[in-house]
Design a protein around this motif. Sequence first.
Motif, PDB file in Angstrom:
ATOM      1  N   LYS A   1       2.529   1.654  -3.467  1.00 24.48           N
ATOM      2  CA  LYS A   1       1.571   2.073  -4.495  1.00 24.48           C
ATOM      3  C   LYS A   1       1.179   3.536  -4.303  1.00 24.48           C
ATOM      4  O   LYS A   1       1.032   4.267  -5.275  1.00 24.48           O
ATOM      5  CB  LYS A   1       0.325   1.187  -4.461  1.00 24.48           C
ATOM      6  N   SER A   2       0.990   3.966  -3.055  1.00 27.63           N
ATOM      7  CA  SER A   2       0.572   5.346  -2.812  1.00 27.63           C
ATOM      8  C   SER A   2       1.637   6.350  -3.256  1.00 27.63           C
ATOM      9  O   SER A   2       1.330   7.488  -3.574  1.00 27.63           O
ATOM     10  CB  SER A   2       0.231   5.552  -1.337  1.00 27.63           C
ATOM     11  N   GLN A   3       2.889   5.929  -3.291  1.00 30.16           N
ATOM     12  CA  GLN A   3       3.973   6.806  -3.732  1.00 30.16           C
ATOM     13  C   GLN A   3       4.357   6.537  -5.181  1.00 30.16           C
ATOM     14  O   GLN A   3       5.329   7.096  -5.680  1.00 30.16           O
ATOM     15  CB  GLN A   3       5.190   6.626  -2.813  1.00 30.16           C
ATOM     16  N   ASP A   4       3.597   5.674  -5.832  1.00 30.04           N
ATOM     17  CA  ASP A   4       3.800   5.338  -7.242  1.00 30.04           C
ATOM     18  C   ASP A   4       5.219   4.816  -7.504  1.00 30.04           C
ATOM     19  O   ASP A   4       5.906   5.253  -8.430  1.00 30.04           O
ATOM     20  CB  ASP A   4       3.485   6.553  -8.126  1.00 30.04           C
TER      21      ASP A   4
ATOM     22  N   GLY B   1       0.814  -1.213   0.000  1.00 33.98           N
ATOM     23  CA  GLY B   1       0.000   0.000   0.000  1.00 33.98           C
ATOM     24  C   GLY B   1       0.845   1.260   0.000  1.00 33.98           C
ATOM     25  O   GLY B   1       0.561   2.215  -0.728  1.00 33.98           O
ATOM     26  N   ALA B   2       1.893   1.277   0.823  1.00 34.85           N
ATOM     27  CA  ALA B   2       2.762   2.458   0.888  1.00 34.85           C
ATOM     28  C   ALA B   2       3.516   2.655  -0.419  1.00 34.85           C
ATOM     29  O   ALA B   2       3.693   3.787  -0.871  1.00 34.85           O
ATOM     30  CB  ALA B   2       3.742   2.319   2.048  1.00 34.85           C
TER      31      ALA B   2
END
Length: 184
Positions: A133-136, A130-131
């Motif tokens: 993906k959230s920062q791409d 999740g972390a």
Amino acid sequence: MFSKFWTGDKLMSISALIVSLCTLTVFIYQTNLIRKQQFMSVYPHLMLTNQESGSISYKYMLYNQGIGPAMIKEIKIYTLDGTEYESLSEYIGSRLSEKDSIWVYVSDIFPGRFVPAKSEIPLIGMYDEGAVKSQDLPPNTLKGARKLYGIINNDSLQFEVKYESIYGEQWLVTGDYPIPKKLE
């Protein structure tokens, strides 16, 4: 003549003196037991340990498994070649490059920090999906987790934490030897 020396008053006085000395001995013994109990009631027990080794969720943790808080007094991070590091983040940064594509977090500990009883501090770990993906960012891989494990768990890294209890007893725990050593 013997009977004139050992009068009833002298016998009572000597018995009272013997009872008083026995009472003093018991009192000193009990005081020492109470003092030991006080020290043990706030005993901190820090451990440096790997968690979830061999997985993408790898973490290097500092646990306080004791029943009292630990105050960090000194941290040493160095390699056998004599290179010293100010912090874990500096050490990890010197070992990883951008091409490694390992997304990690580092929590530095420092002198003066308290580690509460029955608590844990994740010192180094892999970001979860999740972390990332959230920062791409590209996802962490098992290969990256193994590389991070190898960086932390190599024979050249020396990681030492000196800490003390609230009564001032000092211990040393190292990455090599997980059982705290009491310092004099």
